[in-house]
Design an enzyme around this catalytic site. Structure first.
Site, short mmCIF file in Angstrom:
data_model
loop_
_atom_site.label_atom_id
_atom_site.label_comp_id
_atom_site.label_asym_id
_atom_site.label_seq_id
_atom_site.Cartn_x
_atom_site.Cartn_y
_atom_site.Cartn_z
N THR A 96 0.76 -1.19 0.05
CA THR A 96 -0.16 0.00 -0.01
C THR A 96 0.87 1.17 -0.11
O THR A 96 2.05 1.07 0.35
CB THR A 96 -0.94 -0.12 1.24
OG1 THR A 96 -1.54 -0.92 1.32
CG2 THR A 96 -1.78 1.12 1.29
N THR B 18 -3.22 0.50 -3.17
CA THR B 18 -2.69 -0.66 -2.76
C THR B 18 -2.93 -1.83 -3.85
O THR B 18 -3.78 -2.01 -4.59
CB THR B 18 -3.33 -1.21 -1.22
OG1 THR B 18 -2.68 -2.41 -0.89
CG2 THR B 18 -4.81 -1.46 -1.48
N SER C 48 -8.23 -1.34 5.57
CA SER C 48 -7.97 -0.40 6.92
C SER C 48 -7.55 0.99 6.25
O SER C 48 -6.98 1.67 7.17
CB SER C 48 -6.86 -0.98 7.69
OG SER C 48 -7.29 -2.48 8.31
O1 DON Z 1 -6.59 -2.33 2.34
C1 DON Z 1 -6.04 -2.75 3.41
O2 DON Z 1 -6.42 -2.52 4.44
C2 DON Z 1 -4.83 -3.44 3.05
N1 DON Z 1 -4.92 -3.98 1.77
C3 DON Z 1 -3.62 -2.75 3.12
C4 DON Z 1 -2.22 -3.19 2.97
C5 DON Z 1 -1.05 -2.48 3.40
O3 DON Z 1 -1.26 -1.43 3.76
C6 DON Z 1 0.09 -3.38 2.94
N2 DON Z 1 1.15 -2.46 3.33
N3 DON Z 1 2.06 -2.68 4.29
#
Ligand code: DON
Length: 567
Positions: free
Chosen positions: A377, A395, A449
């Site tokens: 993300t 993301t 999130s």
């Molecule tokens: O939408 C979400 O909450 C997750 N797919 C976000 C993934 C994410 O932040 C990965 N990074 N560290």
């Protein structure tokens, strides 16, 4: 002796004169600008955005240009094969959000990630073609540009095309990151081809060209959303998915539509919070947390103490318990949004907080008052000279998503399906649990999130903030906002400062290396806390605008290698 006394007086004068912003914690100054600012995880992409602002574009034009540029310069998370959310404040005072989250394919089904014994199989939700949701980024960015931008698509997408076609110089971190994931890329010939230099690992200083991606972007420039969701690219995508046993069909691509949604709004000590509604849990959880914490009065020197961490961690546990039960795609599940973000409900949680750690097993989702409800993300923040603000988090889910590059099309597919709750109560890759609200169904959006947020003061942007970090995104954004509002830190200090995270289950606090001193930890352990792994929490990219002078300040998280660039 006299010297010693005068030195002491000197020190006292210094400390009396310094406010909290100057003593907590050591940090560089933020980047300053008069006209506009772009902060993203890629220096090249930030520069693309600033160039658009300098040409007279507004924050939305710049946001779309940065979005496409990140798909080229920051393939770790920037994308056209994933999804995201944009929170927008317009100079006329209007606030809105664009949801371009991925969707479950039409052929998806509730138990698609369970093996024949009914057990969750993360290899199906986190890897390979079954992990991919129907991408939303292209449709979302084009919708937003068309409605709120002022420039043509050809103008804002061109820098990304040029960067893909002519290449750019790889920095050390990006080259090392390609190397780190080589084992995964090896499984897919197109991925291996893209991320190696004819089979040799890339190194810092090499020029990284992406001819197939350049062609895909050209098609989008020519045909708009049809260049991606129909015709050659759609066919290539579906062919690859089918050959790997996935579910996305041409029908899924044609049907994909972004949704413009009313932001989640709240208030905190007189500031207005504008954030992302479901299918993100971010906005609701952030406002619920702030509502609980507003019942405290934080003293400056309380920051980082065991009592401060205790207050945050307890509030976090109750809010993540609610997230588990109540949050999912509002088009499929009646999310009790108003109940969860009401100040009265927050008061009931505040009253449950004791002066010791309540074990996670004794905490469960609350009973928010019933209202008639109507429903890896990366983040970038942009502010323009007209007074528009954009806060975007986008993301592919894991680093490089599913690791599948669509052959001939040059872009990575997400593995967002893991954000669904594959089985009630069973954790996903972020340790997050879910329930019916976030179960898998065709065309449903998986719960997120991501918390792109704009804080307003007297109706005008004050903080533009967001972060990656899976389940930790919400608490990262929360702590940056608390640092600014309660502790008077500048945006740089607020982002640099060490953070903590508690998500109810597992029943432990995550900390950062050197983030919590030993005696504070010991105090917390005496109160009943356990500590989980030490890791870097989030990569916040933020802007703060001085409401009186109009001066703009930006900061990119030192945990990454992005840049705040202003003009
Ligand atoms: O939408 C979400 O909450 C997750 N797919 C976000 C993934 C994410 O932040 C990965 N990074 N560290």
């Amino acid at each position: 002796m006299l010297r010693l006394i005068s030195f002491r007086i000197f020190l006292i004068i210094i400390f009396v004169n310094l406010n909290i912003a100057s003593v907590l914690p050591a940090s560089k100054k933020p980047v300053h600008a008069k006209n506009g600012m772009v902060v993203s995880a890629s220096k090249i992409a930030s520069q693309v955005g600033v160039d658009i602002l300098k040409q007279g574009g507004n924050a939305v034009d710049a946001a779309v240009a940065v979005g496409f540029a990140l798909a080229v310069t920051y393939p770790y998370a920037g994308n056209i094969g994933g999804g995201g959310f944009m929170v927008i404040h317009l100079r006329n005072g209007e606030n809105t959000t664009i949801d371009y989250r991925e969707k479950a394919p039409l052929k998806a089904f509730r138990d698609m990630f369970l093996d024949k014994h009914g057990n969750f199989d993360p290899s199906l939700s986190q890897q390979g073609a079954t992990s991919a949701g129907v991408p939303g980024s292209v449709a979302g960015m084009l919708y937003t540009l068309n409605k709120y931008g002022t420039m043509k698509l050809s103008q804002v997408i061109q820098p990304a095309i040029d960067l893909a076609k002519n290449g750019f110089t790889l920095d050390y971190n990006t080259a090392e990151s390609f190397k780190e994931y080589l084992k995964d890329f090896e499984k897919y010939p197109a991925s291996y081809k893209k991320f190696t230099d004819n089979g040799k690992p890339y190194k810092a200083g090499d020029i990284f060209k992406q001819p197939n991606l350049a062609k895909t972007l050209e098609l989008i420039k020519e045909k708009g959303r049809d260049g991606f969701y129909k015709g050659r690219i759609a066919e290539l995508l579906v062919k690859e998915i089918k050959s790997l046993g996935g579910y996305i069909s041409t029908g899924d691509l044609e049907k994909y539509q972004p949704v413009e949604r009313k932001p989640v709004t709240g208030s905190y000590r007189g500031y207005e919070i504008v954030s992302m509604p479901p299918p993100s849990s971010g906005g609701i959880a952030l406002v619920e947390l702030l509502n609980i914490l507003e019942n405290y009065h934080f003293k400056n020197d309380e920051w980082g103490s065991s009592m401060y961490i205790h207050k945050l961690a307890e509030a976090m546990k109750y809010v993540y318990a609610d997230r588990t039960i109540y949050l999912g795609d509002p088009d499929f599940y009646p999310v009790p949004e108003k109940g969860l973000i009401s100040k009265e409900y927050a008061k009931t949680i505040f009253e449950k907080i004791k002066d010791y750690a309540v074990p996670a097993r004794d905490i469960s989702a609350g009973k928010p008052v019933k209202y008639q409800e109507s429903s890896e993300t990366t983040h970038y923040s942009i502010y323009d000279k007209y007074g528009n603000a954009v806060s975007t988090t986008t993301t592919l889910n894991s680093a490089y998503g599913s690791k599948i590059v669509v052959p001939g099309a040059g872009f990575l597919l997400n593995n967002e399906m893991d954000d669904f709750s594959a089985k009630p109560g069973v954790p996903n890759q972020f340790g997050l649990r879910g329930s019916e609200a976030n179960s898998i169904a065709p065309q449903k959006r998986m719960l997120s999130s991501m918390t792109p947020t704009i804080v307003l003061k007297d109706g005008r942007p004050y903080i533009i903030i967001g972060s990656p970090g899976g389940s930790t995104i919400i608490t990262v954004v929360l702590q940056v906002i608390l640092n600014c509002i309660d502790f008077n830190m500048n945006i740089r200090q607020a982002i640099d400062a060490p953070r903590i995270h508690d998500q109810w289950l597992p029943d432990e606090i995550y900390t950062e290396k050197f983030g919590v001193p030993l005696d504070v930890k010991e105090n917390l352990e005496k109160m009943g806390y356990k500590f989980g792994e030490t890791r870097s929490l989030g990569l916040a990219e933020g802007i703060m605008i001085d409401n009186k002078s109009g001066e703009i300040f930006g900061a990119s998280d030192p945990r990454g290698s992005g840049a705040a660039i202003g003009y």
